[in-house]
Design a protein around this motif. Sequence first.
Motif, PDB file in Angstrom:
ATOM      1  N   SER A  56       0.863  -1.168   0.000  1.00 19.90           N
ATOM      2  CA  SER A  56       0.000   0.000   0.000  1.00 19.90           C
ATOM      3  C   SER A  56       0.906   1.225   0.000  1.00 19.90           C
ATOM      4  O   SER A  56       2.106   1.128   0.280  1.00 19.90           O
ATOM      5  CB  SER A  56      -0.892   0.016   1.242  1.00 19.90           C
ATOM      6  N   LEU A  93      -7.821   3.425 -13.431  1.00 18.95           N
ATOM      7  CA  LEU A  93      -7.954   2.407 -12.380  1.00 18.95           C
ATOM      8  C   LEU A  93      -8.909   1.300 -12.804  1.00 18.95           C
ATOM      9  O   LEU A  93      -8.651   0.111 -12.588  1.00 18.95           O
ATOM     10  CB  LEU A  93      -8.459   3.050 -11.082  1.00 18.95           C
ATOM     11  N   SER A 128      -8.031  -0.133  -5.271  1.00 14.61           N
ATOM     12  CA  SER A 128      -7.543   1.157  -4.776  1.00 14.61           C
ATOM     13  C   SER A 128      -8.620   1.823  -3.935  1.00 14.61           C
ATOM     14  O   SER A 128      -9.773   1.401  -3.929  1.00 14.61           O
ATOM     15  CB  SER A 128      -7.196   2.068  -5.959  1.00 14.61           C
TER      16      SER A 128
END
Length: 536
Positions: free
Chosen positions: A299, A353, A360
Amino acid sequence: MRSQTPAPVMRADLGGMRVALVHANPWQTWRPVPPYGLYRLRTALEDSGAVVTIVDPYLERPEDEAEGHLTTRLRELAPDLVGFSLRVVDTLVPVETTDGADTSSDSTPLLRQIRGLVDAARRGAPDATFVVGGAAFPTAPQMLLDALGVDLGILGNGEAAVVDLAHRIRTSAPLSGVDGLVHRGCTLPVRPATAALATTTRRDPLFAPVFSAPVRTRTGCGMFCSYCTSSNTSGVNANYSLDLVLDEIGEVVDRSREIGVVGDIHFADEELNLPTEDHAVAVLQGIVDRGYAPDLRWSGYLNPRPFSDRLAELVKATNGFPEITVDSAVDSVLVANRRPVRRRHLDQLVDVLVRHEVTSVLNIMFGMPGETWETALETVAWARQVPEAVQVTWGVGVRILPGLPVSRIAAVEPQHVYAGAGPSFEEPSLYCPLGPPRAVGRRLNELLGGRPNVHGIPSGESIWKSTGVIAVAYRLVAAGVDVDTWVREVVDVASTAGPVSTRLLKSVDLIARWNDRPDLAEATPLSPAPAPPVHR
Ligand code: SF4
């Protein structure tokens, strides 16, 4: 704003010099994390021959014993130099639950406890030189030195500066000229230090990646956002050596493979892809090339731009979980807060994305300077149309820490200040032009409700009221605990912790296995339900 390449730390003759590094982080009681910055300083100091001890008072002892423990340890160690890492001076989450008075805040100031540690250290090492540094120090260096009663601080990367400082103390040389060194009472601008280790960081084995193992790929941020502690670092930033970053990642992956878990890494950079994404792309490509990706997930905080197709491909290929700082979908609010992003970039980001199936989360902050209900509703409308494949979280209000740009805005708009009188390290003052933050949170819960990927502010107690068992688990493992005590003081407590019980049991199981205690892991019952790590 381009990144520099940091100079390597130079060695000095510190043979036998005693240095104590104090993790001045009272939040260790509830959210224990490895003192990564201190590991880097220790590595640099030891490479020059110093004898270095890290003391983590709020992890090594319960809250009410931390100060006394530090005094005792420093009497034993008799250090010549004591460094304090100010990782956090406040928990910085304005509203964690919808329960509570409208005008109150859940943000928890920690500076009084940190001052207590400095005073305790003075009792233990009255003749030592004290210096502070860490991620929270740039917030307001002079105010923090005053509040803590310490004369010296280091801005930026401390690893070369602390070696230079120690050498000058040892040789009675003048201290002026140490890179990044701030003197109390001297208001001349100081450029943050950037010199970085020329080796990997030597970590203590104790810390399991419960909240992920931190790895830095770079230092500083080139931006100046209104609410951020990194906005006071003059835009100075630098990338670390790619090979060393990858070697550090490899060490975490190797250890994780040994005990049969996925290596969880948190890139502890301000923003992984600022001021450009080149370094992030190189790091992620290196993870692929070295074969770490199958056994790794990560992350890290990223800005919405730059976020190219190439970056998205690599995030996906390396099991990344970018936590993306969106803040607002309205350009006037983004401009007012000097955010390096505009609405059109957000729409491009979501498209990238979704096309690359990147897992995410987009983080929104309602109630920044320049916000009105009109702009807030525009951001609500934008958040509601984010496809379900992309997670959205949001918060309300901005913590008004002294020294940050938002504190100057709050000073002339006192009608928007809640939970305190204004800029303060000791009161949890919030800025929110939409009204009392908790009441605003309840209204936004209604406005954003019904979208499965948009996570509101929960009701009930903060989860951080239940996580003290993690620090207990570390203490007991370090002390070589027996199984019966582990079950009584860790397993039974974690099992009855309500909604976070599953996550806590997974955490303490990992602590046991990471520390080669299969007997304790065996005694820790696990639920098959997934329990992803929490980073904030
Ligand atoms: S870009 Fe991120 S890290 Fe940099 S100043 Fe803004 S909020 Fe802080």
